[in-house]
Enzyme design. Structure first.
Site, PDB file in Angstrom:
ATOM      1  N   ASP A  43       0.887  -1.239   0.121  1.00 31.33           N
ATOM      2  CA  ASP A  43      -0.020  -0.089  -0.099  1.00 31.33           C
ATOM      3  C   ASP A  43       0.768   1.281   0.105  1.00 31.33           C
ATOM      4  OD1 ASP A  43      -3.191   0.107   0.867  1.00 31.33           O
ATOM      5  OD2 ASP A  43      -2.110   1.955   1.136  1.00 31.33           O
ATOM      6  N   ASP A  69       4.037   2.915  -4.220  1.00 37.41           N
ATOM      7  CA  ASP A  69       2.974   3.505  -5.171  1.00 37.41           C
ATOM      8  C   ASP A  69       2.808   2.832  -6.410  1.00 37.41           C
ATOM      9  OD1 ASP A  69       1.643   5.168  -7.092  1.00 37.41           O
ATOM     10  OD2 ASP A  69       2.832   7.014  -6.403  1.00 37.41           O
ATOM     11  N   VAL A  70       1.468   2.298  -6.579  1.00 38.50           N
ATOM     12  CA  VAL A  70       1.452   1.241  -7.697  1.00 38.50           C
ATOM     13  C   VAL A  70       1.605   1.852  -9.219  1.00 38.50           C
ATOM     14  CG1 VAL A  70       0.161  -0.365  -6.650  1.00 38.50           C
ATOM     15  CG2 VAL A  70      -1.193   1.635  -7.365  1.00 38.50           C
ATOM     16  N   ASN A  96      -5.553  -4.125  -6.879  1.00 40.34           N
ATOM     17  CA  ASN A  96      -6.830  -3.430  -6.111  1.00 40.34           C
ATOM     18  C   ASN A  96      -6.583  -2.075  -5.797  1.00 40.34           C
ATOM     19  OD1 ASN A  96      -9.059  -3.441  -4.141  1.00 40.34           O
ATOM     20  ND2 ASN A  96      -7.248  -2.871  -2.960  1.00 40.34           N
ATOM     21  N   TYR A 165     -14.006   8.448 -13.688  1.00 39.08           N
ATOM     22  CA  TYR A 165     -13.630   7.045 -13.188  1.00 39.08           C
ATOM     23  C   TYR A 165     -14.096   5.822 -13.939  1.00 39.08           C
ATOM     24  CZ  TYR A 165     -14.003   3.511  -9.221  1.00 39.08           C
ATOM     25  OH  TYR A 165     -14.026   2.623  -8.513  1.00 39.08           O
ATOM     26  N   LYS A 169     -11.917   2.770 -15.380  1.00 37.45           N
ATOM     27  CA  LYS A 169     -12.228   1.257 -14.928  1.00 37.45           C
ATOM     28  C   LYS A 169     -12.688   0.732 -16.284  1.00 37.45           C
ATOM     29  CE  LYS A 169     -11.628   1.458 -10.703  1.00 37.45           C
ATOM     30  NZ  LYS A 169     -10.530   0.522 -10.163  1.00 37.45           N
ATOM     31  N   ILE A 200     -19.771  -0.569  -2.710  1.00 41.20           N
ATOM     32  CA  ILE A 200     -19.262  -1.586  -1.387  1.00 41.20           C
ATOM     33  C   ILE A 200     -18.968  -0.632  -0.368  1.00 41.20           C
ATOM     34  CG2 ILE A 200     -17.331  -3.215  -0.863  1.00 41.20           C
ATOM     35  CD1 ILE A 200     -19.025  -4.187  -3.142  1.00 41.20           C
ATOM     36  N   THR A 202     -17.262   0.827   1.870  1.00 45.72           N
ATOM     37  CA  THR A 202     -15.931   1.109   2.269  1.00 45.72           C
ATOM     38  C   THR A 202     -15.737   2.805   2.180  1.00 45.72           C
ATOM     39  OG1 THR A 202     -14.796   1.720  -0.084  1.00 45.72           O
ATOM     40  CG2 THR A 202     -14.753  -0.825   1.067  1.00 45.72           C
TER      41      THR A 202
HETATM   42  N1  LIG Z   1     -15.760   0.685  -2.975  1.00 48.02           N
HETATM   43  C1  LIG Z   1     -16.327   0.547  -3.751  1.00 48.02           C
HETATM   44  O1  LIG Z   1     -17.743   0.727  -3.900  1.00 48.02           O
HETATM   45  C2  LIG Z   1     -16.077   0.109  -5.319  1.00 48.02           C
HETATM   46  C3  LIG Z   1     -16.807  -0.267  -6.150  1.00 48.02           C
HETATM   47  C4  LIG Z   1     -16.110  -0.620  -7.314  1.00 48.02           C
HETATM   48  C5  LIG Z   1     -14.861  -0.599  -7.364  1.00 48.02           C
HETATM   49  N2  LIG Z   1     -14.014  -0.403  -6.409  1.00 48.02           N
HETATM   50  C6  LIG Z   1     -12.533  -0.748  -6.764  1.00 48.02           C
HETATM   51  O2  LIG Z   1     -12.085  -1.543  -5.698  1.00 48.02           O
HETATM   52  C7  LIG Z   1     -10.720  -0.895  -5.201  1.00 48.02           C
HETATM   53  C8  LIG Z   1     -10.519  -0.860  -3.962  1.00 48.02           C
HETATM   54  O3  LIG Z   1     -11.545   0.168  -3.511  1.00 48.02           O
HETATM   55  P1  LIG Z   1     -11.675   0.694  -1.948  1.00 48.02           P
HETATM   56  O4  LIG Z   1     -13.333   0.622  -1.677  1.00 48.02           O
HETATM   57  O5  LIG Z   1     -11.270  -0.670  -0.922  1.00 48.02           O
HETATM   58  O6  LIG Z   1     -11.016   1.635  -1.979  1.00 48.02           O
HETATM   59  P2  LIG Z   1     -10.305   2.546  -0.410  1.00 48.02           P
HETATM   60  O7  LIG Z   1     -10.160   3.760  -0.696  1.00 48.02           O
HETATM   61  O8  LIG Z   1     -11.124   2.119   0.880  1.00 48.02           O
HETATM   62  O9  LIG Z   1      -9.041   1.587  -0.321  1.00 48.02           O
HETATM   63  C9  LIG Z   1      -7.893   2.028  -1.294  1.00 48.02           C
HETATM   64  C10 LIG Z   1      -6.594   1.517  -0.788  1.00 48.02           C
HETATM   65  O10 LIG Z   1      -5.658   1.762  -1.925  1.00 48.02           O
HETATM   66  C11 LIG Z   1      -4.428   2.633  -1.548  1.00 48.02           C
HETATM   67  N3  LIG Z   1      -4.058   3.330  -2.674  1.00 48.02           N
HETATM   68  C12 LIG Z   1      -4.396   4.371  -3.273  1.00 48.02           C
HETATM   69  N4  LIG Z   1      -3.620   4.837  -4.117  1.00 48.02           N
HETATM   70  C13 LIG Z   1      -2.630   4.161  -4.059  1.00 48.02           C
HETATM   71  C14 LIG Z   1      -1.312   4.117  -4.757  1.00 48.02           C
HETATM   72  N5  LIG Z   1      -1.031   5.049  -5.869  1.00 48.02           N
HETATM   73  N6  LIG Z   1      -0.602   2.884  -4.585  1.00 48.02           N
HETATM   74  C15 LIG Z   1      -0.488   2.186  -3.557  1.00 48.02           C
HETATM   75  N7  LIG Z   1      -1.762   2.001  -2.866  1.00 48.02           N
HETATM   76  C16 LIG Z   1      -2.623   3.078  -3.253  1.00 48.02           C
HETATM   77  C17 LIG Z   1      -5.027   3.255  -0.467  1.00 48.02           C
HETATM   78  O11 LIG Z   1      -3.910   3.780   0.495  1.00 48.02           O
HETATM   79  C18 LIG Z   1      -6.168   2.382   0.353  1.00 48.02           C
HETATM   80  O12 LIG Z   1      -5.462   1.790   1.261  1.00 48.02           O
HETATM   81  C19 LIG Z   1     -10.492   0.142  -6.370  1.00 48.02           C
HETATM   82  O13 LIG Z   1      -9.579   0.035  -7.271  1.00 48.02           O
HETATM   83  C20 LIG Z   1     -11.815   0.766  -6.368  1.00 48.02           C
HETATM   84  O14 LIG Z   1     -11.966   1.678  -7.566  1.00 48.02           O
HETATM   85  C21 LIG Z   1     -14.426  -0.124  -5.336  1.00 48.02           C
END
Ligand SMILES: NC(=O)c1ccc[n+]([C@@H]2O[C@H](COP(=O)([O-])OP(=O)(O)OC[C@H]3O[C@@H](n4cnc5c(N)ncnc54)[C@H](O)[C@@H]3O)[C@@H](O)[C@H]2O)c1
Length: 273
Positions: A43, A69-70, A96, A165, A169, A200, A202
């Site tokens: 992360d 940093d991904v 992710n 966004y 995606k 979701i 979160t």
């Molecule tokens: N939550 C939703 O409703 C939802 C819906 C569809 C898709 N998603 C996708 O699922 C994935 C996870 O979502 P989430 O809700 O857990 O998000 P979140 O924001 O709760 O957690 C994301 C994590 O990624 C880390 N992160 C962000 N940028 C980064 C970088 N450049 N390098 C490394 N780490 C980094 C953050 O520190 C955090 O720990 C994302 O790709 C998101 O687009 C989420």
């Protein structure tokens, strides 16, 4: 060939989860560890990542953490060397980590468009490239593997306030499909699938609710939530991180060994409605 519960075991496998410090990533890391994998948690936020790792270690999991940093190529190089030193194996990658930027088309800027692609799309490209090179025959690890790229239902359908966004995606889904076919045809033994969660529960999910308010679709987040639950999500509830983790386990495990290039929605029926 394994069947039933056995086919869902990740025993002996090494899995990498990006964005493992929160939300979906943290849940998938827990789920993969429960299924027997050694899990590398990465992360950009070192503290959050360490906290999840500590909790998993307490439960007896074999884990390793790396701050990365991904969107940076050099960080992926560092991850590959770290995996070589750690277990000398790499079987599963969950791409992710990602960010959300909402807003109407009229209010979005080219800087925002660039930033969301730099993180959400470049990360998936880099991760897939590095993982496939290491997993394919003759690669550093050479056992084949499974790559799971986090897209979203916003990569499949139109949602107000989600254009940039959704564009990022959509790119993740399309890239995954092409990579899946290329790797299968080249005999890499590396499967690639995209995972498409709906809303979701979160931190990011709550940003989406706020965005519904900001673009004028709902007067407040409670109303936005009721609108979604009552009118748009046939199952009538938000998704949980566990809902997504279980689907990510299927795609990681041998249970899905004949599944590649697919788009798996985990959305309570949102897209189907
Ligand atoms: N939550 C939703 O409703 C939802 C819906 C569809 C898709 N998603 C996708 O699922 C994935 C996870 O979502 P989430 O809700 O857990 O998000 P979140 O924001 O709760 O957690 C994301 C994590 O990624 C880390 N992160 C962000 N940028 C980064 C970088 N450049 N390098 C490394 N780490 C980094 C953050 O520190 C955090 O720990 C994302 O790709 C998101 O687009 C989420």
């Amino acid at each position: 060939m394994k069947m039933g519960l056995d086919a869902f075991s990740l025993a002996g496998k090494v899995a990498v989860v990006t964005g493992a410090g929160a939300g979906i990533g943290a849940a998938v890391a827990r789920c993969y560890a429960d299924a027997g994998a050694a899990v590398a948690l990465t992360d950009i936020d070192a503290q959050r990542c360490e906290a999840v790792a500590a909790e998993l270690r307490e439960g007896g999991a074999v884990v390793f953490t790396l701050t990365m940093d991904v969107s940076r190529e050099s960080d992926w190089e560092q991850l590959c060397s770290a995996l070589e030193d750690w277990k000398g194996r790499w079987d599963v990658l969950l791409n992710n980590a990602g960010i959300y930027i909402g807003g109407s088309v009229g209010s979005n800027t080219t800087e925002q468009l660039q930033r969301i692609h730099d993180i959400n799309v470049a990360s998936v490209f880099l991760g897939t490239r590095f993982a496939a090179a290491a997993m394919k025959p003759g690669g550093t690890f050479g056992h084949g593997g499974s790559i799971i790229n986090l897209s979203s239902i916003a990569g499949l359908i139109g949602v107000p306030g989600h254009s940039i966004y959704g564009a990022s995606k959509g790119a993740v889904a399309s890239f995954s499909r092409h990579a899946a076919v290329e790797f299968a045809r080249f005999g890499y033994g590396v499967r690639v699938n995209s995972l498409h969660p709906g809303l979701i529960d979160t931190a990011m999910g709550h940003m989406v609710l706020q965005d519904f308010v900001d673009v004028g679709l709902a007067p407040d987040t409670d109303t936005a939530l009721s609108m979604l639950r009552d009118q748009m999500i046939p199952c009538g509830r938000l998704g949980t991180v566990e809902d997504v983790a279980n689907a990510a386990l299927f795609l990681a495990a041998d249970a899905s060994s004949y599944v590649t290039g697919t788009e798996l929605t985990v959305d309570g029926g949102f897209v189907a409605a």
